[in-house]
Design a protein around this motif. Structure first.
Motif, PDB file in Angstrom:
ATOM      1  N   UNK A  97      -8.388  17.146  -4.788  1.00 53.36           N
ATOM      2  CA  UNK A  97      -9.824  17.373  -4.578  1.00 53.36           C
ATOM      3  C   UNK A  97     -10.060  18.664  -3.815  1.00 53.36           C
ATOM      4  N   UNK A  98      -9.260  18.857  -2.777  1.00 50.91           N
ATOM      5  CA  UNK A  98      -9.385  20.080  -1.987  1.00 50.91           C
ATOM      6  C   UNK A  98      -9.150  21.311  -2.835  1.00 50.91           C
ATOM      7  N   UNK A 146      -6.384  13.423  -2.733  1.00 50.69           N
ATOM      8  CA  UNK A 146      -7.201  14.180  -1.790  1.00 50.69           C
ATOM      9  C   UNK A 146      -6.845  15.661  -1.830  1.00 50.69           C
ATOM     10  N   UNK A 147      -5.534  15.908  -1.895  1.00 53.41           N
ATOM     11  CA  UNK A 147      -5.095  17.304  -1.971  1.00 53.41           C
ATOM     12  C   UNK A 147      -5.678  17.947  -3.230  1.00 53.41           C
ATOM     13  N   UNK A 166      -2.967   8.444  -3.010  1.00 52.49           N
ATOM     14  CA  UNK A 166      -4.290   8.868  -2.523  1.00 52.49           C
ATOM     15  C   UNK A 166      -4.182  10.192  -1.787  1.00 52.49           C
ATOM     16  N   UNK A 167      -3.088  10.364  -1.069  1.00 53.26           N
ATOM     17  CA  UNK A 167      -2.866  11.641  -0.395  1.00 53.26           C
ATOM     18  C   UNK A 167      -2.861  12.788  -1.405  1.00 53.26           C
ATOM     19  N   UNK A 222      -0.947   4.681  -1.103  1.00 52.98           N
ATOM     20  CA  UNK A 222      -1.416   5.590  -0.056  1.00 52.98           C
ATOM     21  C   UNK A 222      -0.907   7.005  -0.302  1.00 52.98           C
ATOM     22  N   UNK A 223       0.324   7.104  -0.758  1.00 50.70           N
ATOM     23  CA  UNK A 223       0.875   8.433  -1.087  1.00 50.70           C
ATOM     24  C   UNK A 223       0.094   9.048  -2.258  1.00 50.70           C
ATOM     25  N   UNK A 236       0.797  -1.220   0.000  1.00 50.68           N
ATOM     26  CA  UNK A 236       0.000   0.000   0.000  1.00 50.68           C
ATOM     27  C   UNK A 236       0.843   1.289   0.000  1.00 50.68           C
ATOM     28  N   UNK A 237       2.176   1.178   0.192  1.00 46.70           N
ATOM     29  CA  UNK A 237       2.965   2.390   0.456  1.00 46.70           C
ATOM     30  C   UNK A 237       2.801   3.468  -0.622  1.00 46.70           C
TER      31      UNK A 237
END
Lengths: 361, 153, 413
Positions: A254-255, A251-252, A247-248, A244-245, A240-241
């Protein structure tokens, strides 16, 4: 929790060998070195593309592609439909961000020589996807049927008309007639929501499959350093390493999209009037500006060619060279870095930046 | 993990449980934040989609012969006139001189702007006073009980 | 040389059998073969309204158009030749003053041009032998006369001002008449010229106020009547206002006292009041009733104008933020209408009449301003919603970050 996961997996494994996928994911790794950050841009572009698909589908629920209704329906979405302003603004902003990240991805791959053997096909599918994305931008720009888009499309399609022999045919093909009319709108709508997405899905599948098959490329410099033992060969598991990065980052993004949409809603402008004189300051979207500006500088006649056609020919040739770069720079495949191609990339980037800046001046 | 290059960190780390809770609630809440607008978006709004192309200006029989009525067409006023013969005509009610709202004058059977005495005939043509251009003429159709006014294509 | 040529041409002409020549106009035939001034009429005459109506050269100038010889132009054949400048009006009036004759061509034709001309300054001076003034042909052209409806005609409404300016803007030519020559230049800056240039052919040009054939400057007392033919409301209000009697007493022209005569520009609110651009302050001084009225009217107008601008800005901001404010826009239009009407009411020169409307408009503009603010509030609510979404995003990113760190830190021993 874990047992449920195991049971589901084994159920799926019995049906279509899902275990091998899990196996693949477990072994997939991402090289870690000082250029790792560039690996994220491909995934980011993919994420923004998914946003485009989702918001695009939502917009389809209210949009009507006729010259009488197009502008009004977008206006309706923006003002009457709850969160319509958000969906449309996100679609517009995300489109621009996607084109930006796609360019970043392309140039990072170019400079890190990731196109070298055996990844020629990945490069070619990627370049084709980049052209498609620009096609999405060009066709989508017209859909709100506002004045600026109407005239930008008129100018843009006129360029196709300057090509000898097939130009006229191409112009009529693009516009669905001699002029930019409702027929053009319907046509561009068709391109934007059916033809281009179909092609893009196909190419994207190929692109992703190739990436999975070949793994991530390690830049020649890093490869050499590892080979000479100056640097350890490090990597991290994709799952997942790395994911997961990723996805981070998503998300940013999206913001950022949400903030842009709420603070700078995408403007609608005024409804296009085909009989009105062209307004001052027509310009295409920013990613076409460098071409737009170049065509302005080209004289009406270059040797025996029409100026506009000469410009298009030059861009066509440049694009062809760019697509074929893995084959021209075949030496990179043996780990030999040619300064010429790095220089060419710097030149291309500089040229685009300077021309776009001049156009905006 | 096995290939990690990170150096061991100092100090106490948040417990696994706490991190999972934070991550789980964050993802859940953000998904709600994305899904909610999408669902609200899909539910059609109450205002029907006839914002500026056509509008129901009046009901049949609402207007007497030889009278006029102002109605809202998009964000601008428009004028529906019922002539002495019972037929309908519709115009933009924005005077072409200084954008005052014009009205139907029953006594002179013409459209009149109270601001500067501008007069338009029942074809919308500027016939007297300062208006420099005719009024925009709209199409009128009677559909069942509704008098529908639409912009000319 | 010329004479020989003419003679030679006539000889050639005479040798051609009459049958081959057909029933042609010998005036045109000979004159088109001539040079310079004598050929000019023949060249342009086919466009002339008289030619279009079936008239020939001989109908005005006399003579015989069937005679090919110079004999055609003998007084015996009724040849009149070209009239002298002083005779031009009578020359044209032979037909144009004859109602019965004119009705053969146009049943609505007027026949009073000559009698009107005699009342004009041009006509009177021509009678006195001043040949510099305009007679018929100076404005209408000579042999290429076009109907005024033709856009090429010098008497077409779009060309009238230039036609008059031909003489009236020429300082050298007008020397000795003691009238200004800047009327055209000043008219060009006027709202009337602007409207005409935009294609509204009902907009006034020189002749609209001065008359055409009976051109004469309107007298001081008739100014409000002249302007009032179009600006009805203003003339009515002025008529009832205290200015009417006051202006009459001082022998001041009505409207033009504030609006000027030829350079009638779009009035601005600054004209009203007591400020530096004010026209009221030209006569009224501090302490008078008129001064306070003017000051009050200016304040009323400013108050409403600012109210509308404020509401408009708010609505613009709301619209740009994607808010729906069309109803408020519609209402704001009626506040704007009150402002327009209040500006009309300035011509009552009574502050109470102006305030009545500006107060009404100010109420509306305040209401729409509030509607705009409400829309902006709604937008802020949206931004707060975004804020909440952003918080969830930040929490997730934080969670992810911690998760990765935890995952990648070496297991504690």
């Amino acid at each position: 929790m874990t047992t449920v996961y195991r049971r589901v997996l084994s159920w799926l494994d019995e049906r279509f060998g899902a275990g091998s996928i899990e196996e693949f994911l477990r072994h997939k790794t991402v090289p870690v070195h000082r250029h790792t950050v560039w690996y994220y841009f491909g995934g980011m572009t993919l994420f923004l593309f998914i946003i485009q698909v989702l918001t695009g589908i939502l917009l389809l629920l209210y949009y009507r592609p006729t010259p009488n209704d197009a502008f009004e329906s977008v206006q309706y979405v923006m003002t009457q439909v709850r969160f319509g302003w958000l969906i449309r603004s996100v679609h517009s902003w995300s489109a621009n961000l996607m084109i930006f990240t796609a360019f970043v991805h392309m140039f990072s791959v170019y400079f890190l020589k990731a196109y070298r053997k055996p990844r020629e096909l990945t490069w070619i599918t990627g370049m084709l996807l980049l052209f498609l994305v620009m096609g999405f931008g060009f066709s989508g720009y017209l859909l709100p049927w506002n004045t600026l888009a109407f005239f930008a499309t008129k100018v843009g399609t006129e360029m196709a008309g300057s090509i000898p022999v097939v130009g006229k045919w191409l112009l009529i093909y693009l516009r669905g007639g001699e002029e930019v009319t409702g027929a053009t709108l319907t046509r561009f709508f068709g391109f934007h929501v059916a033809v281009l997405p179909g092609l893009a899905t196909l190419l994207l599948a190929m692109h992703l499959l190739l990436v999975q098959r070949l793994g991530m490329s390690v830049p020649p410099g890093v490869e050499k350093a590892i080979g000479e033992g100056r640097q350890p060969a490090r990597s991290m598991p994709f799952f997942p390493n790395f994911l997961l990065r990723d996805i981070m980052g998503w998300y940013a993004a999206l913001g950022v999209l949400g903030a842009l949409a709420a603070i700078f809603p995408w403007e609608l402008g005024t409804k296009a009037d085909p009989f009105a004189p062209a307004p001052a300051g027509i310009h295409p979207e920013w990613y076409f500006l460098f071409m737009f500006q170049t065509l302005r500088y080209i004289p009406a006649k270059v040797i025996f060619l029409e100026g506009e056609f000469a410009g298009l020919l030059a861009f066509g040739a440049a694009a062809a060279v760019w697509v074929a770069v893995p084959f021209i720079d075949y030496k990179a495949g043996f780990g030999r870095v040619t300064r010429f191609f790095t220089g060419l990339g710097v030149f291309a980037l500089g040229y685009m930046a300077v021309m776009s800046a001049l156009a905006l001046r | 993990m096995e290939t990690s290059d990170r150096s061991p960190r100092e100090g106490p780390q948040p417990t696994r449980r706490l991190i999972n809770l934070m991550l789980g609630s964050g993802i859940l809440a953000s998904i709600v934040a994305f899904i909610y607008p999408a669902i609200r978006y899909i539910i059609p709004p109450l205002v029907s989609e006839s914002t500026s192309r056509s509008v129901v200006a009046a009901k049949v029989g609402e207007l007497k012969n030889n009278t006029g009525e102002i109605f809202k067409f998009g964000s601008k006023p428009a004028l529906l006139v019922r002539l002495t013969d019972g037929t309908y005509r519709a115009f933009s009610a924005v005077c072409t001189h200084l954008q005052c709202t014009v009205q139907y004058r029953e006594d002179i059977h013409e459209i009149w702007c109270a601001c500067h005495n501008g007069i338009y005939d029942l074809e919308g043509r500027n016939v007297s006073g300062p208006p420099p251009r005719p009024l925009e003429v709209f199409e009128v159709h009677v559909q069942g009980e509704d008098v529908v006014v639409s912009r000319k294509a | 040389m010329k004479k020989i040529l003419v003679a030679l041409l006539m000889l050639v002409w005479a040798l051609i059998p009459a049958a081959a020549r057909g029933d042609t106009d010998s005036c045109i035939t000979c004159h088109s073969a001539l040079e310079g001034k004598l050929a000019e009429p023949a060249k342009v005459f086919d466009q002339d309204i008289h030619h279009q109506s079936g008239l020939t050269c001989a109908d005005c100038h006399g003579g015989d158009l069937h005679d090919d010889s110079l004999n055609a132009m003998s007084p015996a054949k009724g040849f009149r030749g070209a009239p002298k400048k002083t005779q031009v009006p009578e020359f044209c009036a032979r037909c144009h003053s004859n109602v019965t004759f004119m009705h053969n061509f146009n049943p609505k034709a007027r026949a009073d041009q000559y009698s009107q001309y005699l009342t004009s300054v041009h006509g009177k001076r021509l009678k006195q032998g001043d040949t510099k003034v305009a007679a018929c042909v100076d404005c209408h052209g000579v042999h290429n006369m076009l109907p005024a409806s033709d856009t090429r005609s010098p008497t077409n409404v779009a060309n009238v001002a230039t036609t008059c300016a031909h003489c009236h803007a020429n300082a050298v030519y007008m020397k000795g008449y003691g009238i200004p020559t800047d009327q055209f230049a000043r008219y060009q800056k006027s709202v009337h010229a602007e409207t005409l240039a935009q294609g509204d052919t009902s907009a006034p040009t020189c002749t609209t106020c001065h008359g055409n054939h009976g051109a004469t400057p309107p007298g001081v007392s008739s100014v409000p009547n002249v302007c009032g033919t179009c600006h009805v409301f203003f003339a009515q209000l002025f008529e009832k206002s205290p200015h009417r009697a006051a202006f009459a007493k001082l022998n001041l022209p009505g409207c033009v006292q504030c609006h000027s005569n030829h350079e009638i520009v779009k009035p601005v609110d600054d004209w009203v009041g007591v400020g530096p651009k004010s026209v009221c302050a030209n006569c009224h001084t501090s302490g008078e009733k008129g001064y306070t009225e003017a000051e009050g009217m200016a304040q009323d107008l400013a108050k409403l104008r600012e109210g509308i601008e404020r509401a408009d800005t708010t609505l613009d901001t709301a619209e740009r933020s994607g808010m729906e404010v069309s109803s408020a826009r519609l209402e704001l239009a009626s506040a704007n209408e009150d402002l327009v009407k209040a500006r009309v009411n300035v011509h009552t020169f009574n502050e109470a009449e102006v305030r009545k409307l500006t107060d009404q408009g100010a109420g509306i503009s305040t209401k729409t301003h509030e509607a705009g603010l409400a829309a902006l509030h709604e937008r802020d609510v949206r931004r707060k919603g975004l804020g909440v979404a952003l918080i969830t995003i930040v929490i997730t990113i934080g969670g992810l970050y911690l998760k990765i760190r935890q995952m990648e830190s070496p297991p504690r021993s």
